[in-house]
Design an enzyme around this catalytic site. Sequence first.
Site, PDB file in Angstrom:
ATOM      1  N   ASP A 207      50.371  40.148  62.087  1.00 35.01           N
ATOM      2  CA  ASP A 207      48.960  39.787  61.959  1.00 35.01           C
ATOM      3  C   ASP A 207      48.523  38.910  63.144  1.00 35.01           C
ATOM      4  O   ASP A 207      49.276  38.043  63.589  1.00 35.01           O
ATOM      5  CB  ASP A 207      48.802  39.009  60.641  1.00 35.01           C
ATOM      6  CG  ASP A 207      47.365  38.760  60.259  1.00 35.01           C
ATOM      7  OD1 ASP A 207      46.626  39.728  60.077  1.00 35.01           O
ATOM      8  OD2 ASP A 207      46.985  37.575  60.128  1.00 35.01           O
ATOM      9  N   GLU A 270      49.067  43.523  65.559  1.00 38.51           N
ATOM     10  CA  GLU A 270      47.602  43.621  65.464  1.00 38.51           C
ATOM     11  C   GLU A 270      47.056  43.029  66.757  1.00 38.51           C
ATOM     12  O   GLU A 270      46.708  41.852  66.835  1.00 38.51           O
ATOM     13  CB  GLU A 270      47.073  42.861  64.247  1.00 38.51           C
ATOM     14  CG  GLU A 270      45.581  43.106  64.068  1.00 38.51           C
ATOM     15  CD  GLU A 270      44.846  42.034  63.259  1.00 38.51           C
ATOM     16  OE1 GLU A 270      43.696  42.277  62.879  1.00 38.51           O
ATOM     17  OE2 GLU A 270      45.394  40.936  63.034  1.00 38.51           O
TER      18      GLU A 270
HETATM   19  C1  GLC Z   1      43.925  39.942  60.368  1.00 41.80           C
HETATM   20  C2  GLC Z   1      43.893  40.665  59.053  1.00 41.80           C
HETATM   21  C3  GLC Z   1      42.682  40.233  58.300  1.00 41.80           C
HETATM   22  C4  GLC Z   1      42.799  38.743  58.035  1.00 41.80           C
HETATM   23  C5  GLC Z   1      43.020  37.973  59.329  1.00 41.80           C
HETATM   24  C6  GLC Z   1      43.496  36.580  59.069  1.00 41.80           C
HETATM   25  O1  GLC Z   1      42.867  40.260  61.176  1.00 41.80           O
HETATM   26  O2  GLC Z   1      43.946  42.048  59.271  1.00 41.80           O
HETATM   27  O3  GLC Z   1      42.509  40.940  57.098  1.00 41.80           O
HETATM   28  O4  GLC Z   1      41.637  38.255  57.411  1.00 41.80           O
HETATM   29  O5  GLC Z   1      43.995  38.571  60.139  1.00 41.80           O
HETATM   30  O6  GLC Z   1      44.839  36.583  58.687  1.00 41.80           O
END
Ligand code: GLC
Length: 528
Positions: A207, A270
């Site tokens: 993440d 991500e």
């Molecule tokens: C990422 C996740 C999202 C979350 C954020 C904070 O972007 O995909 O859903 O709110 O991180 O952890």
Amino acid sequence: MSREQVSASDPPWWHGAVVYQLYVRSWRDSNDDGYGDLRGIIQRLDHLSWLGADAIWLSPTMPSPDEDWGYDVSDYTGVHPELGTLADLDELIGQAGQRGMRVLLDLVPNHTSSAHPWFADAASGREAARRDWYVWAAGRPDGGLPNNWLDFTGRPAWQWHDSGQYYLHNFLPGQPDLNWWEPAVHAEFARILEFWFERGVAGFRVDVANGLYKDAELRDNPPLDPPNPMDGAYGLRSVYNSNRPETHGVYRDWRKIAESYSPERLLLGETWVPDAQRLASYYGDNDELQLGFNFPFAFASLDPARLAAIVEQTLAALPPGACPVWMGSNHDLGRFPSRWCGGDERTIRLALLVLATLPGTSVLYYGDEIGMADVDVPVELRRDHATLDVAGGADRDRARTPMPWDGSPGGGFTEPGVTPWLPIGDQSRTVAGQCDDPDSTLSLCRRLLALRRAELGRGLADFENLAVTEGVWAYRTGSLVVAANFTGQPTDMPTEAGEVLLTTSTDEAPRSPGVLRPWEGVITLPGR
Ligand code: GLC
């Protein structure tokens, strides 16, 4: 999958694989409480092996107060009691393994929950043992906040704390950012990685992978001009509160840990960055993340010229031998059948064809296989409190609603009479309604994945754009030639195309030789 031996010459399993992202709370409720859970996944694993998935990525499974539905972790080595137990997760990994599928978890290293014992300790006083595990700062001499950083809702990213300093939260105040300048934080996460890898977890989706380190001097972010949602937000470029060069060192360390297991464990980031160069930087010299999500691709319109250019730029930018990742939907962005296709079935089928035939790893979001569209969740039923009170809200709930397995009350997601945590949307597209219909989108998706496995196999297919005209995209991928007509007019089949192995069209009239029908995509075998 605990200690599988792989030969050094085998390509890593994710090269050519299809990963299925599963939002646990919305997939299958096994205990009639309205929330999906791990046992529900076990009950429906056969759907995934039938479909042809190679791996499953589970949205957060760790204990959490759920201010941001699991992205606020309070225990990194546990399972959220509402989702199941560690034993359930072990069983899920084992049962998936028996069907040839791997399990990836979601790891949140940028921040914890404010309910995490580390933060409770850090907040207990300025001399606390773990004080420096989080980012604390004094206000400016004029009484202002430490700097101009904003959180993901557009509010100041600094929260005053009674212990006499502000703490940083790039997301919600309940999600304090960890301080990656602190060596103990590195040691903890190395331990967490090993804990799950030992249990047979095949890897992590990481993440906020481009977050982690923050500027040591906490400098103000510069203005963002022109606006670009991948480069910053609310008028500020994310130069100092994320995207710091030091973050790459974390992934070099984690890659060594991932490679010390057999098979090698996967780190799928991500990587929320605006261009191929910056995406490639997270692959390092093939010594950081093995995969990074391609947000420019997902955010592009479904326009052949645009997509063809992004694919080409991505392949050119990645280090040699590195594997790209393609996806159209996720739990934040919404679903591609709505965003790319406006709900049009013919276009949804073309998009699935593209996702299934690009080289590298393809990630499908639960429901993509039936062409599931975003659901218009009435404000009073929304559950994404993270953004609900911000003007407009991000409305991430639209892509988090229960999987419609069948047309019954409860949708086969939960028992009739149980209120699901989010409303079940359109039940005209369901798994049961599509699985026996050879013309359905679900059947197409299954055929696409089977053909991908049979013809492209493991490894990285060679890719070449052949013809990119207005509305038509043709490319060579491995031994295949794919041609997709994104227009309502018939068009010429590219000369490189061969025997048609698969079409997205449901038109039963005989095909005119050398012609692509309106909105038709085909996979062909040249030379035949
Ligand atoms: C990422 C996740 C999202 C979350 C954020 C904070 O972007 O995909 O859903 O709110 O991180 O952890």
